[in-house]
Design a protein around this motif. Sequence first.
Motif, PDB file in Angstrom:
ATOM      1  N   ASP A  84      75.698  36.642 -18.227  1.00 23.85           N
ATOM      2  CA  ASP A  84      73.946  36.234 -17.744  1.00 23.85           C
ATOM      3  C   ASP A  84      73.378  35.148 -18.564  1.00 23.85           C
ATOM      4  O   ASP A  84      72.576  35.138 -19.290  1.00 23.85           O
ATOM      5  N   SER A 141      74.185  31.146 -21.278  1.00 23.29           N
ATOM      6  CA  SER A 141      73.599  30.030 -21.006  1.00 23.29           C
ATOM      7  C   SER A 141      74.720  29.630 -21.831  1.00 23.29           C
ATOM      8  O   SER A 141      75.056  29.728 -22.689  1.00 23.29           O
ATOM      9  N   ILE A 142      75.195  28.048 -21.566  1.00 26.84           N
ATOM     10  CA  ILE A 142      76.584  27.498 -21.978  1.00 26.84           C
ATOM     11  C   ILE A 142      75.956  26.817 -23.010  1.00 26.84           C
ATOM     12  O   ILE A 142      76.211  25.079 -23.549  1.00 26.84           O
ATOM     13  N   LEU A 194      78.104  21.886 -15.969  1.00 29.31           N
ATOM     14  CA  LEU A 194      76.889  22.600 -15.427  1.00 29.31           C
ATOM     15  C   LEU A 194      77.042  23.008 -13.821  1.00 29.31           C
ATOM     16  O   LEU A 194      76.425  24.530 -13.475  1.00 29.31           O
ATOM     17  N   LYS A 237      75.455  26.897 -13.113  1.00 27.62           N
ATOM     18  CA  LYS A 237      74.511  26.560 -12.915  1.00 27.62           C
ATOM     19  C   LYS A 237      74.448  27.186 -11.271  1.00 27.62           C
ATOM     20  O   LYS A 237      74.797  26.519 -10.270  1.00 27.62           O
ATOM     21  N   ASP A 238      72.604  27.857 -11.365  1.00 23.57           N
ATOM     22  CA  ASP A 238      73.067  28.518  -9.674  1.00 23.57           C
ATOM     23  C   ASP A 238      72.883  26.776  -8.841  1.00 23.57           C
ATOM     24  O   ASP A 238      72.200  26.103  -9.698  1.00 23.57           O
ATOM     25  N   VAL A 291      71.053  26.327  -5.985  1.00 25.11           N
ATOM     26  CA  VAL A 291      69.661  25.778  -5.816  1.00 25.11           C
ATOM     27  C   VAL A 291      68.959  26.060  -6.833  1.00 25.11           C
ATOM     28  O   VAL A 291      68.202  24.580  -6.382  1.00 25.11           O
ATOM     29  N   ALA A 292      69.398  25.908  -7.971  1.00 24.47           N
ATOM     30  CA  ALA A 292      68.765  25.134  -9.353  1.00 24.47           C
ATOM     31  C   ALA A 292      69.941  23.910  -9.019  1.00 24.47           C
ATOM     32  O   ALA A 292      68.256  22.950  -9.434  1.00 24.47           O
ATOM     33  N   ASP A 320      70.497  21.894  -7.261  1.00 25.32           N
ATOM     34  CA  ASP A 320      69.844  21.437  -5.931  1.00 25.32           C
ATOM     35  C   ASP A 320      68.412  21.266  -6.497  1.00 25.32           C
ATOM     36  O   ASP A 320      67.658  19.424  -5.489  1.00 25.32           O
TER      37      ASP A 320
END
Lengths: 475, 475
Positions: B427, B429-430, B444, B448-449, B451-452, B454
């Motif tokens: 969990d 971050s890149i 990305l 990335k989630d 929904v995020a 979008d």
Amino acid sequence: MNIVQPLVPPLSPDLIAKFRKIVGDKYAVTDAADIAPYVTEERDLFHGHTPVVLRPGTVAEVALILALANETATAVVPQGGNTGLVGGQIPQAGELVLSLTRLDRIREVDATSNTMTCEAGVVLAKAQEAAAAVDRLFPLSLAAEGSCTIGGNLSTNAGGTAVLAYGNARDLVLGLEVVLADGRVWNGLSKLKKDNTGYDLKNLFVGAEGTLGVITAAVLKLYPRPRAVETAFVGLASPADALALFNLAGERAGGTVTSFELMSRMSVEFALRHGAGCRDPLGAPLAWYVLIELSSQAAGLRAPLEDLLGAAAERGFLSDATIAASLDQRKAFWHLRDMLSDVQRFEGGSIKHDVSVPVAAVPDFIAQASAAVESLIPGCRPAAFGHLGDGNVHFNISQPVGADAAAYLARWDEMGAVVNRIVTNLDGSISAEHGIGQLKRDLLPAVKDKVALDLMRTLKRTLDPNNILNPGKVL
Amino acid sequence: MNIVQPLVPPLSPDLIAKFRKIVGDKYAVTDAADIAPYVTEERDLFHGHTPVVLRPGTVAEVALILALANETATAVVPQGGNTGLVGGQIPQAGELVLSLTRLDRIREVDATSNTMTCEAGVVLAKAQEAAAAVDRLFPLSLAAEGSCTIGGNLSTNAGGTAVLAYGNARDLVLGLEVVLADGRVWNGLSKLKKDNTGYDLKNLFVGAEGTLGVITAAVLKLYPRPRAVETAFVGLASPADALALFNLAGERAGGTVTSFELMSRMSVEFALRHGAGCRDPLGAPLAWYVLIELSSQAAGLRAPLEDLLGAAAERGFLSDATIAASLDQRKAFWHLRDMLSDVQRFEGGSIKHDVSVPVAAVPDFIAQASAAVESLIPGCRPAAFGHLGDGNVHFNISQPVGADAAAYLARWDEMGAVVNRIVTNLDGSISAEHGIGQLKRDLLPAVKDKVALDLMRTLKRTLDPNNILNPGKVL
């Protein structure tokens, strides 16, 4: 309160049945008596009506409710502990109420990462306790903490007494889980302190008062618990002296200054007169007071506090001061501070303003606003207090002695206009802590930058195109 | 770097003339030699081309440029000091470059409110100096501070060495002035610490890498300057022990812990081998090191630091430690730390990752990622270091001794995929500090989630419908 109600068409029994089916009959409140606590605000300033209060038990149920609401253009009012002071959580004209209180799991406490993942319906005091149980501090603290919820705290970007050291609710959140207007779930429950992979989405939903999405869970920051606390009650001649003391405190004691509460003599006098157990910590009356508190992990704060007060006395901007010699004395200082708002009702009508200005402008604001209200209503009694270090003044004005309370309170909007004009001239905010909700919605266009207001409307249309999320609030 | 270039149609001479006219010929750079420094990144990893670099001198000129760009669908790349590490500030295919460096006024320094209003082109070091001139601290501090600008710092949400105590760039800003894609100016230059009058707009633009609007000025937070500093160099057996020390430091010394830098022996060894003036502060080599620094307004930090190190030694998670006895010794500790990145070039090819994970997961990440890269390329040498308290690891891996540098570096994407998979599983971050820009844009969607992502695309379309602002970056 003179609020224009939006027109919400009554929902068909069929549609209501569909919503009820999502949560099950047990958790779809339709009986008028059971509904009452959800549609009435505690001071009875705001009351509305709703055909049904939906009490989902899972995030999936929240998602289904919003998806159905979005398809059918049904207005929904998200609600936490129903303690908001601007009517944001109260339906105005038959909207559904979406109560989040059953989403009350603390999903994880991670003392090593200093994070805690809480669902929206977790009561603030419970979150504080969960942090304390692993020897950590969740610093958000406010009067309603026994009943307000994390979801409401974040949706309103709550303030409180620990903002000076730890920031507003916005500053205490690392990640969010949000159900969007169309029912999609954004999982942004990040525990990361650093993540530069794209736009900051969480701050869109924090402080949006449920108009852009429904917060269902959050990753909150935890802090070490302070081991040492020193508290002083200080008497001064003016807010300008208090500001000088505040800056000296920053220079001398920096990060250990965790509270700096300004109080006018009038506000203290009301507490001494009416507050059970309130005593004057100083020998003789002074025009202004400050409650200053230092906290840290290490012991040895007494000497820096004494040095600070000594230096302030030498420079002439401190008249008298006493340091709490015991926990009981510290509690007595805070008890006096905590009573200031409540006791104002014993002095008749009180017109209240929760405003902020740049820290340097606080003395100016108090001087100008006091003069203006005394000129508007001769004999009225400003009983101001607030969080000086945040530039946040609770500028409450009690009626003239012997005046008619109702006639005085009828001039609320008139006095508000006078105060808000001064706030705006000083580049301040007409709502420091409490938000916009219903109460201040119609004031917003006059005080907000036009481009900002337009951006807000654009964001609202984009994220909630069918205007189902708390319509008629904020915008 | 294998980046897909967007198609930008060449601009007509007429249109270029219109843009030039806005800033005047003197500030419209068209000569190829003069343009070169604006389209080449300092490591020469990213280079692009542009027909003209526009150097506006006022916010009104920025507004005119964007209005014209929006009308004519002309792509614009905003640029500050051109020090970004992911290519966000470099045009890819003939976009206009909008250099903000002439907007370099410090509009106000307000030591009482603890705020400073800077234009976008103010160099970070100048902002630090302006704060110091009124005895305040502007805490943002990073390697490029002599040339990077406030506008770029905010647009990339810069990190650096003071994040642990003061937060990222995002946390240091109270208000913004932003020119929107259509040329309108949002004046959000608020000095308020509390303002709950509507949606949080500023965090939309902070960290958006110039793709949603152009930041032209900001109100920054100032802090008291620390009077006392104590620094220790500590040797430990493992990242897990470093984490235990970090948590003990939080409990014992809380808000005074301003730096906590983790270093592997390999990274330190490279510095000792190649760094001018680098000496080992401890007697014998140890597997891991921590540079810990306490700062405060009050004196008397030596005793708490000694207590902390003593307690850690007692509990067995500290092998050796030395406290700086002089300012020179403190400088020597920091010099060693500051050299870690630079000296890696002397050991051949280095594949670098700027990642973050939850603080509790740092030891796991280092163990898993080290094993994975050593299995992928036997003999490669992880030389990790980073800001442990932020969960931020600079996971840099030097080539095997005697290997071919080019052949090693050719496997960057392959190794990146291995490391990023571990980051994502934890969990993390890149991109902890550096952003997305061109370099990580195509990574990305995988991390990335949905929904995020979008939501990000929706915000981009809404705020920049003609896709003129830094197109092809981030998204």
